[in-house]
Write a protein that holds these residues in place. Structure first.
Motif, PDB file in Angstrom:
ATOM      1  N   TRP A 129       0.827  -1.205   0.000  1.00  0.00           N
ATOM      2  CA  TRP A 129       0.000   0.000   0.000  1.00  0.00           C
ATOM      3  C   TRP A 129       0.866   1.261   0.000  1.00  0.00           C
ATOM      4  N   GLN A 130       1.992   1.237   0.693  1.00  0.00           N
ATOM      5  CA  GLN A 130       2.896   2.389   0.633  1.00  0.00           C
ATOM      6  C   GLN A 130       3.394   2.589  -0.784  1.00  0.00           C
ATOM      7  N   PHE A 131       3.758   1.509  -1.463  1.00  0.00           N
ATOM      8  CA  PHE A 131       4.236   1.607  -2.845  1.00  0.00           C
ATOM      9  C   PHE A 131       3.149   2.177  -3.750  1.00  0.00           C
ATOM     10  N   VAL A 132       1.932   1.686  -3.626  1.00  0.00           N
ATOM     11  CA  VAL A 132       0.827   2.158  -4.466  1.00  0.00           C
ATOM     12  C   VAL A 132       0.535   3.620  -4.186  1.00  0.00           C
ATOM     13  N   LEU A 133       0.451   4.009  -2.926  1.00  0.00           N
ATOM     14  CA  LEU A 133       0.116   5.388  -2.577  1.00  0.00           C
ATOM     15  C   LEU A 133       1.245   6.352  -2.929  1.00  0.00           C
ATOM     16  N   ARG A 134       2.491   5.931  -2.835  1.00  0.00           N
ATOM     17  CA  ARG A 134       3.598   6.800  -3.256  1.00  0.00           C
ATOM     18  C   ARG A 134       3.651   6.940  -4.770  1.00  0.00           C
ATOM     19  N   SER A 135       3.357   5.865  -5.483  1.00  0.00           N
ATOM     20  CA  SER A 135       3.378   5.951  -6.950  1.00  0.00           C
ATOM     21  C   SER A 135       2.253   6.824  -7.468  1.00  0.00           C
ATOM     22  N   LEU A 136       1.167   6.943  -6.727  1.00  0.00           N
ATOM     23  CA  LEU A 136       0.067   7.836  -7.119  1.00  0.00           C
ATOM     24  C   LEU A 136       0.225   9.227  -6.530  1.00  0.00           C
ATOM     25  N   SER A 137       1.335   9.486  -5.847  1.00  0.00           N
ATOM     26  CA  SER A 137       1.647  10.761  -5.187  1.00  0.00           C
ATOM     27  C   SER A 137       0.620  11.157  -4.144  1.00  0.00           C
ATOM     28  N   ILE A 138       0.017  10.194  -3.539  1.00  0.00           N
ATOM     29  CA  ILE A 138      -0.913  10.469  -2.433  1.00  0.00           C
ATOM     30  C   ILE A 138      -0.166  10.512  -1.121  1.00  0.00           C
ATOM     31  N   LEU A 139       0.833   9.669  -0.996  1.00  0.00           N
ATOM     32  CA  LEU A 139       1.628   9.621   0.211  1.00  0.00           C
ATOM     33  C   LEU A 139       3.003  10.190  -0.103  1.00  0.00           C
ATOM     34  N   ASN A 140       3.340  11.321   0.508  1.00  0.00           N
ATOM     35  CA  ASN A 140       4.595  12.008   0.212  1.00  0.00           C
ATOM     36  C   ASN A 140       5.523  12.031   1.410  1.00  0.00           C
ATOM     37  N   ILE A 141       5.447  11.048   2.265  1.00  0.00           N
ATOM     38  CA  ILE A 141       6.294  11.005   3.461  1.00  0.00           C
ATOM     39  C   ILE A 141       7.540  10.223   3.128  1.00  0.00           C
ATOM     40  N   ASN A 142       8.701  10.817   3.384  1.00  0.00           N
ATOM     41  CA  ASN A 142       9.977  10.129   3.175  1.00  0.00           C
ATOM     42  C   ASN A 142      10.370   9.441   4.463  1.00  0.00           C
ATOM     43  N   VAL A 143      10.378   8.151   4.454  1.00  0.00           N
ATOM     44  CA  VAL A 143      10.713   7.395   5.656  1.00  0.00           C
ATOM     45  C   VAL A 143      12.102   6.870   5.551  1.00  0.00           C
TER      46      VAL A 143
END
Length: 143
Positions: A129-143
């Motif tokens: 889910w992190q991969f999907v949300l980052r690829s859609l630019s919904i999740l922009n948190i750099n961990v």
């Protein structure tokens, strides 16, 4: 439920023991736990008020308070409704069937394996889910 119908505050000043020979183990385990709780409460009060009132007064007060707590706890386990409950607890716990060591080890391994598998599944879901949300630019948190 047998016994007298007097309230607990009147029962504290009596010495009779309700159903004396029944449920003794559970009653005395509960009594020891209540005494430990009373000791912890008295120690906490002593540490809170020991410096304020003076050592002699505080030690005497805590000894009297501990004695009072101890007597109330002793009377509580012999109060008819409480004693009947504790007798029933001991009776019901004697009906429990306990597992042998082989069955206990087997079920423990099953539970631990299920926990590991479920944790791995949740980790995989989280990463995907992190991969999907980052690829859609919904999740922009750099961990």
């Amino acid at each position: 439920m047998g016994g007298s119908c007097i309230p607990f505050y009147m029962h504290v000043f009596q010495y009779n023991i309700h159903r004396r020979n029944q449920g003794r183990l559970v009653r005395y385990v509960v009594l020891v736990v209540l005494w430990i709780l009373a000791a912890v409460i008295c120690q906490s009060l002593y540490s809170a008020i020991g410096d304020f009132f003076g050592a002699v007064f505080s030690v005497t007060t805590m000894a009297l308070l501990a004695s009072l707590f101890g007597w109330v706890a002793y009377r509580l386990i012999h109060f008819p409704p409480v004693a009947d409950f504790l007798i029933d607890v001991q009776l019901e716990s004697s009906k429990v069937s306990w597992s042998n060591w082989i069955e206990l080890r087997r079920t423990t391994l099953i539970v631990l394996s299920a926990m590991v598998l479920f944790s791995a599944y949740l980790f995989a879901c989280d990463v995907s889910w992190q991969f999907v949300l980052r690829s859609l630019s919904i999740l922009n948190i750099n961990v």
